[in-house]
Design a protein around this motif. Structure first.
Motif, PDB file in Angstrom:
ATOM      1  N   SER A  78     134.129 -45.500 -25.242  1.00 45.55           N
ATOM      2  CA  SER A  78     134.715 -45.003 -26.485  1.00 45.55           C
ATOM      3  C   SER A  78     134.925 -46.165 -27.446  1.00 45.55           C
ATOM      4  N   SER A  79     135.161 -45.851 -28.709  1.00 43.48           N
ATOM      5  CA  SER A  79     135.395 -46.890 -29.712  1.00 43.48           C
ATOM      6  C   SER A  79     136.712 -47.619 -29.469  1.00 43.48           C
ATOM      7  N   LYS A  80     137.542 -47.104 -28.555  1.00 42.93           N
ATOM      8  CA  LYS A  80     138.819 -47.757 -28.225  1.00 42.93           C
ATOM      9  C   LYS A  80     138.638 -48.934 -27.261  1.00 42.93           C
ATOM     10  N   TYR A  81     137.434 -49.083 -26.709  1.00 46.78           N
ATOM     11  CA  TYR A  81     137.143 -50.190 -25.796  1.00 46.78           C
ATOM     12  C   TYR A  81     137.276 -51.510 -26.555  1.00 46.78           C
ATOM     13  N   GLU A 117     137.196 -45.904 -21.350  1.00 41.27           N
ATOM     14  CA  GLU A 117     136.826 -44.507 -21.088  1.00 41.27           C
ATOM     15  C   GLU A 117     135.329 -44.343 -21.307  1.00 41.27           C
ATOM     16  N   LEU A 118     134.709 -43.565 -20.416  1.00 39.82           N
ATOM     17  CA  LEU A 118     133.276 -43.336 -20.474  1.00 39.82           C
ATOM     18  C   LEU A 118     132.968 -41.909 -20.913  1.00 39.82           C
ATOM     19  N   PHE A 119     131.917 -41.777 -21.698  1.00 40.49           N
ATOM     20  CA  PHE A 119     131.446 -40.481 -22.178  1.00 40.49           C
ATOM     21  C   PHE A 119     130.623 -39.805 -21.084  1.00 40.49           C
ATOM     22  N   ILE A 120     130.971 -38.566 -20.765  1.00 41.17           N
ATOM     23  CA  ILE A 120     130.130 -37.741 -19.898  1.00 41.17           C
ATOM     24  C   ILE A 120     129.962 -36.389 -20.584  1.00 41.17           C
ATOM     25  N   LYS A 149     130.717 -47.173 -32.240  1.00 48.74           N
ATOM     26  CA  LYS A 149     131.314 -47.854 -33.380  1.00 48.74           C
ATOM     27  C   LYS A 149     132.460 -46.995 -33.916  1.00 48.74           C
ATOM     28  N   GLU A 150     133.399 -47.629 -34.576  1.00 46.19           N
ATOM     29  CA  GLU A 150     134.592 -46.946 -35.109  1.00 46.19           C
ATOM     30  C   GLU A 150     134.242 -45.695 -35.911  1.00 46.19           C
ATOM     31  N   ASN A 151     133.219 -45.773 -36.733  1.00 43.53           N
ATOM     32  CA  ASN A 151     132.896 -44.676 -37.656  1.00 43.53           C
ATOM     33  C   ASN A 151     131.897 -43.671 -37.109  1.00 43.53           C
ATOM     34  N   LYS A 199     133.340 -35.090 -22.697  1.00 46.05           N
ATOM     35  CA  LYS A 199     134.683 -35.652 -22.624  1.00 46.05           C
ATOM     36  C   LYS A 199     134.570 -37.132 -22.328  1.00 46.05           C
ATOM     37  N   PHE A 200     135.663 -37.831 -22.557  1.00 48.55           N
ATOM     38  CA  PHE A 200     135.772 -39.236 -22.173  1.00 48.55           C
ATOM     39  C   PHE A 200     136.700 -39.288 -20.974  1.00 48.55           C
TER      40      PHE A 200
END
Length: 157
Positions: free
Chosen positions: A18-21, A26-29, A107-109, A125-126
């Protein structure tokens, strides 16, 4: 008696943070729209004229509606796996896939949109890295474990 050589489809896969890394890991699945309860990372075939990185960005745009990512790391080798019998028929003439994995950060955006032209996923979900295997479809678990362990060992996860 000679065993026939297997045919593997060249493929690229994205482990998306996620962009919070790095604050949150958190990983996208996403859940495939064609197979019930089959969660996975985005992935797709590499066209003959493409490099793995070009395929990565194209596949992300096609599958999650954005290619706005930064590449953090690349798994150093190609990894292959065989399709289970139920999938082999659908993926003929391939017996499995040989994959190049990338660890990327949104990226943030960037805006995820799985309702693409040809939707591959119906839900996403992340999840925390250690929760991934509660969702991932069984035949992809060994490869995912290998890739995630590598990225963990290198200090990315």
């Amino acid at each position: 008696m000679r065993k026939e050589a297997k045919t593997y489809r060249p493929n690229v896969a994205a482990v998306i943070l996620s962009s919070k890394y790095p604050l949150n890991c958190e990983l996208f699945i996403a859940s495939r729209s064609d197979i019930k309860n089959a969660w996975q990372f985005p992935q797709g075939g590499i066209d003959k004229s493409e490099t793995p990185k070009e395929a990565l960005f194209r596949e992300l745009k096609e599958e999650i509606g954005t290619d706005k990512v930064d590449i953090i790391a690349e798994y150093p080798e190609w990894i292959s796996y065989d399709f289970p019998p139920a999938v082999v028929k659908k993926m003929y003439p391939y017996d499995g896939q040989i994959q190049k994995y990338f660890l990327v950060r949104l990226k943030e955006n960037s805006v995820i949109n799985i309702k693409t032209e040809e939707p591959e996923f119906d839900e996403y979900k992340f999840v925390e890295a250690d929760k991934v295997f509660e969702y991932i479809t069984y035949f992809k678990r060994p490869v995912y474990r290998q890739v995630l362990e590598y990225f963990k060992k290198k200090g990315y996860l």
